[in-house]
Design a protein around this motif. Structure first.
Motif, PDB file in Angstrom:
ATOM      1  N   LEU A  37       0.860  -1.295   0.110  1.00 55.79           N
ATOM      2  CA  LEU A  37      -0.118   0.125   0.090  1.00 55.79           C
ATOM      3  C   LEU A  37       0.891   1.360  -0.043  1.00 55.79           C
ATOM      4  CD1 LEU A  37      -2.868  -1.039   2.539  1.00 55.79           C
ATOM      5  CD2 LEU A  37      -2.997  -0.401   0.079  1.00 55.79           C
ATOM      6  N   VAL A  38       0.725   2.101  -1.004  1.00 56.83           N
ATOM      7  CA  VAL A  38       1.468   3.197  -1.104  1.00 56.83           C
ATOM      8  C   VAL A  38       0.381   4.422  -1.089  1.00 56.83           C
ATOM      9  CG1 VAL A  38       3.518   2.571  -2.104  1.00 56.83           C
ATOM     10  CG2 VAL A  38       1.642   2.995  -3.574  1.00 56.83           C
ATOM     11  N   PRO A  39       0.804   5.590  -0.163  1.00 54.11           N
ATOM     12  CA  PRO A  39       0.009   6.905  -0.665  1.00 54.11           C
ATOM     13  C   PRO A  39       0.173   7.623  -1.964  1.00 54.11           C
ATOM     14  CG  PRO A  39       1.546   7.277   1.070  1.00 54.11           C
ATOM     15  CD  PRO A  39       1.734   5.984   0.626  1.00 54.11           C
ATOM     16  N   LEU A  40      -0.742   8.051  -2.884  1.00 58.21           N
ATOM     17  CA  LEU A  40      -0.526   8.850  -3.738  1.00 58.21           C
ATOM     18  C   LEU A  40      -0.676  10.249  -3.848  1.00 58.21           C
ATOM     19  CD1 LEU A  40      -2.525   6.434  -6.372  1.00 58.21           C
ATOM     20  CD2 LEU A  40       0.226   6.446  -6.065  1.00 58.21           C
ATOM     21  N   GLN A  41      -1.709  10.678  -3.002  1.00 59.16           N
ATOM     22  CA  GLN A  41      -1.925  12.124  -2.972  1.00 59.16           C
ATOM     23  C   GLN A  41      -2.593  12.395  -1.727  1.00 59.16           C
ATOM     24  OE1 GLN A  41      -3.490  13.619  -6.508  1.00 59.16           O
ATOM     25  NE2 GLN A  41      -5.467  12.607  -6.184  1.00 59.16           N
ATOM     26  N   VAL A  42      -2.494  13.811  -1.137  1.00 59.61           N
ATOM     27  CA  VAL A  42      -3.425  14.205   0.023  1.00 59.61           C
ATOM     28  C   VAL A  42      -3.904  15.378  -0.592  1.00 59.61           C
ATOM     29  CG1 VAL A  42      -3.309  14.974   2.325  1.00 59.61           C
ATOM     30  CG2 VAL A  42      -1.539  13.326   1.533  1.00 59.61           C
ATOM     31  N   TYR A  43      -5.446  15.492  -0.278  1.00 62.88           N
ATOM     32  CA  TYR A  43      -6.203  16.661  -0.758  1.00 62.88           C
ATOM     33  C   TYR A  43      -7.340  16.942   0.213  1.00 62.88           C
ATOM     34  CZ  TYR A  43      -8.858  12.605  -2.567  1.00 62.88           C
ATOM     35  OH  TYR A  43      -9.159  11.303  -2.714  1.00 62.88           O
ATOM     36  N   PHE A  44      -7.874  18.137  -0.254  1.00 65.89           N
ATOM     37  CA  PHE A  44      -9.173  18.446   0.471  1.00 65.89           C
ATOM     38  C   PHE A  44     -10.086  18.296  -0.355  1.00 65.89           C
ATOM     39  CE2 PHE A  44      -6.410  21.639   3.135  1.00 65.89           C
ATOM     40  CZ  PHE A  44      -6.881  21.285   4.392  1.00 65.89           C
ATOM     41  N   LYS A  45     -11.366  17.694   0.081  1.00 68.03           N
ATOM     42  CA  LYS A  45     -12.562  17.099  -0.513  1.00 68.03           C
ATOM     43  C   LYS A  45     -13.513  18.016  -0.041  1.00 68.03           C
ATOM     44  CE  LYS A  45     -14.987  13.595  -2.809  1.00 68.03           C
ATOM     45  NZ  LYS A  45     -15.018  12.224  -3.143  1.00 68.03           N
ATOM     46  N   GLY A  46     -13.785  19.117  -0.571  1.00 74.17           N
ATOM     47  CA  GLY A  46     -14.839  20.125   0.436  1.00 74.17           C
ATOM     48  C   GLY A  46     -13.920  20.488   1.659  1.00 74.17           C
ATOM     49  N   SER A  47     -14.358  20.200   2.893  1.00 77.77           N
ATOM     50  CA  SER A  47     -13.437  20.837   4.042  1.00 77.77           C
ATOM     51  C   SER A  47     -12.940  19.511   4.697  1.00 77.77           C
ATOM     52  CB  SER A  47     -14.582  21.545   4.950  1.00 77.77           C
ATOM     53  OG  SER A  47     -15.337  20.423   5.425  1.00 77.77           O
ATOM     54  N   LEU A  48     -12.963  18.413   3.987  1.00 78.71           N
ATOM     55  CA  LEU A  48     -12.157  16.951   4.667  1.00 78.71           C
ATOM     56  C   LEU A  48     -10.932  16.769   4.091  1.00 78.71           C
ATOM     57  CD1 LEU A  48     -15.591  14.902   4.648  1.00 78.71           C
ATOM     58  CD2 LEU A  48     -14.689  16.224   6.542  1.00 78.71           C
ATOM     59  N   VAL A  49     -10.007  16.584   4.834  1.00 76.42           N
ATOM     60  CA  VAL A  49      -8.679  15.758   4.487  1.00 76.42           C
ATOM     61  C   VAL A  49      -8.780  14.583   4.043  1.00 76.42           C
ATOM     62  CG1 VAL A  49      -6.417  15.939   4.641  1.00 76.42           C
ATOM     63  CG2 VAL A  49      -7.537  17.700   5.827  1.00 76.42           C
ATOM     64  N   LYS A  50      -8.515  14.307   2.769  1.00 77.38           N
ATOM     65  CA  LYS A  50      -8.530  12.890   2.163  1.00 77.38           C
ATOM     66  C   LYS A  50      -7.204  12.391   1.665  1.00 77.38           C
ATOM     67  CE  LYS A  50     -13.289  12.198   2.189  1.00 77.38           C
ATOM     68  NZ  LYS A  50     -13.790  11.528   3.110  1.00 77.38           N
ATOM     69  N   VAL A  51      -6.862  11.120   1.669  1.00 78.28           N
ATOM     70  CA  VAL A  51      -5.710  10.483   1.194  1.00 78.28           C
ATOM     71  C   VAL A  51      -5.957   9.568   0.095  1.00 78.28           C
ATOM     72  CG1 VAL A  51      -5.155   8.866   2.895  1.00 78.28           C
ATOM     73  CG2 VAL A  51      -3.331   9.731   1.624  1.00 78.28           C
ATOM     74  N   GLU A  52      -5.456   9.444  -1.152  1.00 76.26           N
ATOM     75  CA  GLU A  52      -5.615   8.482  -1.952  1.00 76.26           C
ATOM     76  C   GLU A  52      -4.649   7.541  -1.816  1.00 76.26           C
ATOM     77  OE1 GLU A  52      -6.717   7.961  -6.392  1.00 76.26           O
ATOM     78  OE2 GLU A  52      -5.378   9.486  -6.085  1.00 76.26           O
ATOM     79  N   ILE A  53      -4.788   6.190  -1.450  1.00 75.38           N
ATOM     80  CA  ILE A  53      -3.825   5.053  -1.315  1.00 75.38           C
ATOM     81  C   ILE A  53      -4.065   4.252  -2.482  1.00 75.38           C
ATOM     82  CG2 ILE A  53      -3.567   5.553   1.174  1.00 75.38           C
ATOM     83  CD1 ILE A  53      -5.446   2.967   1.755  1.00 75.38           C
ATOM     84  N   ALA A  54      -2.964   3.576  -2.895  1.00 78.61           N
ATOM     85  CA  ALA A  54      -2.955   2.460  -3.849  1.00 78.61           C
ATOM     86  C   ALA A  54      -2.278   1.110  -3.554  1.00 78.61           C
ATOM     87  CB  ALA A  54      -2.354   3.247  -5.116  1.00 78.61           C
ATOM     88  N   LEU A  55      -3.246   0.151  -4.024  1.00 77.14           N
ATOM     89  CA  LEU A  55      -2.645  -1.260  -3.992  1.00 77.14           C
ATOM     90  C   LEU A  55      -1.816  -1.290  -5.073  1.00 77.14           C
ATOM     91  CD1 LEU A  55      -3.088  -3.529  -2.084  1.00 77.14           C
ATOM     92  CD2 LEU A  55      -4.986  -4.543  -3.707  1.00 77.14           C
ATOM     93  N   ALA A  56      -0.520  -1.554  -4.871  1.00 77.26           N
ATOM     94  CA  ALA A  56       0.612  -1.531  -5.986  1.00 77.26           C
ATOM     95  C   ALA A  56       1.603  -2.587  -5.901  1.00 77.26           C
ATOM     96  CB  ALA A  56       1.315  -0.038  -5.717  1.00 77.26           C
ATOM     97  N   ARG A  57       2.098  -2.879  -6.977  1.00 81.16           N
ATOM     98  CA  ARG A  57       3.040  -3.973  -7.273  1.00 81.16           C
ATOM     99  C   ARG A  57       4.601  -3.134  -7.513  1.00 81.16           C
ATOM    100  NH1 ARG A  57       2.206  -9.426  -7.566  1.00 81.16           N
ATOM    101  NH2 ARG A  57      -0.130  -8.804  -8.183  1.00 81.16           N
ATOM    102  N   GLY A  58       5.656  -3.591  -7.111  1.00 81.46           N
ATOM    103  CA  GLY A  58       6.704  -3.016  -7.233  1.00 81.46           C
ATOM    104  C   GLY A  58       7.305  -3.329  -8.724  1.00 81.46           C
ATOM    105  N   LYS A  59       7.970  -2.234  -9.378  1.00 77.58           N
ATOM    106  CA  LYS A  59       8.321  -2.398 -10.760  1.00 77.58           C
ATOM    107  C   LYS A  59       9.940  -2.866 -10.322  1.00 77.58           C
ATOM    108  CE  LYS A  59       5.903   1.060 -13.165  1.00 77.58           C
ATOM    109  NZ  LYS A  59       5.939   2.499 -14.182  1.00 77.58           N
ATOM    110  N   LYS A  60      10.321  -3.602 -11.460  1.00 77.01           N
ATOM    111  CA  LYS A  60      11.698  -4.214 -11.551  1.00 77.01           C
ATOM    112  C   LYS A  60      12.486  -2.964 -12.353  1.00 77.01           C
ATOM    113  CE  LYS A  60      11.184  -8.481 -10.033  1.00 77.01           C
ATOM    114  NZ  LYS A  60      10.440  -8.224  -8.601  1.00 77.01           N
ATOM    115  N   LEU A  61      13.522  -3.096 -12.196  1.00 73.46           N
ATOM    116  CA  LEU A  61      14.583  -1.970 -12.952  1.00 73.46           C
ATOM    117  C   LEU A  61      14.353  -1.845 -14.422  1.00 73.46           C
ATOM    118  CD1 LEU A  61      16.612   0.174 -12.520  1.00 73.46           C
ATOM    119  CD2 LEU A  61      18.588  -1.584 -13.184  1.00 73.46           C
ATOM    120  N   TYR A  62      14.189  -3.098 -15.010  1.00 76.28           N
ATOM    121  CA  TYR A  62      13.938  -2.933 -16.534  1.00 76.28           C
ATOM    122  C   TYR A  62      12.440  -2.514 -16.833  1.00 76.28           C
ATOM    123  CZ  TYR A  62      11.719  -7.547 -15.432  1.00 76.28           C
ATOM    124  OH  TYR A  62      10.914  -8.469 -14.997  1.00 76.28           O
TER     125      TYR A  62
END
Length: 154
Positions: A105-130
């Motif tokens: 799980l990684v956080p992508l962005q933090v933002y205000f939605k109206g007057s509430l603070v939200k964070v967008e988190i993502a289910l992610a798979r790590g990339k290899k160098l190639y």
């Protein structure tokens, strides 16, 4: 401010470079008053942050919120772990997916939605160098095509 207007506070551009994003979730953050005031001023960083599920709760670590300059004794530790608010079924779904190999799980962005603070988190798979090299090559090729197109249009 409109009820559904979105104002970006902080983004994590490196996450899209380092991970394949499989699924995203929007979560609220449990904050204290001076932290919200500091976020309104735009003092936040999620570059080194990560998300974990512990005891049925989703917690973000390493999210830095600068202390509010007029907050004196009410300021909290800038790097304290912050609880994220998700529905129980979403947390259970995340736990099931995280048991698969290579997902995080990684956080992508933090933002205000109206007057509430939200964070967008993502289910992610790590990339290899190639994989990263392929993405860079694709981006360079796309940029080159756009440049050629722009020259032809003149």
């Amino acid at each position: 401010m409109a009820k559904n207007s979105v104002k970006l506070i902080a983004g994590n551009r490196k996450a899209r470079h380092d991970y394949f994003i499989e699924d995203t979730y929007e979560a609220g953050i449990v904050l204290h008053g001076t932290e919200v005031k500091s976020l309104r001023a735009g003092h936040c960083s999620i570059k080194e942050s990560f998300v974990r599920v512990e005891n049925g709760e989703v917690i973000i670590y390493g999210m830095h919120i600068n202390p509010y300059e007029k907050g004196n004794i009410f300021n909290k530790d800038p790097l304290r772990p912050k609880k994220l608010m998700l529905h129980k079924y979403e947390i259970n779904k995340l736990v099931g997916k995280l048991n698969e190999k290579g997902l995080t799980l990684v956080p992508l962005q933090v933002y205000f939605k109206g007057s509430l603070v939200k964070v967008e988190i993502a289910l992610a798979r790590g990339k290899k160098l190639y994989d990263k090299r392929q993405d860079i090559a694709k981006r360079d090729l796309k940029r080159e095509h756009e440049r050629e197109f722009k020259i032809k249009m003149r």
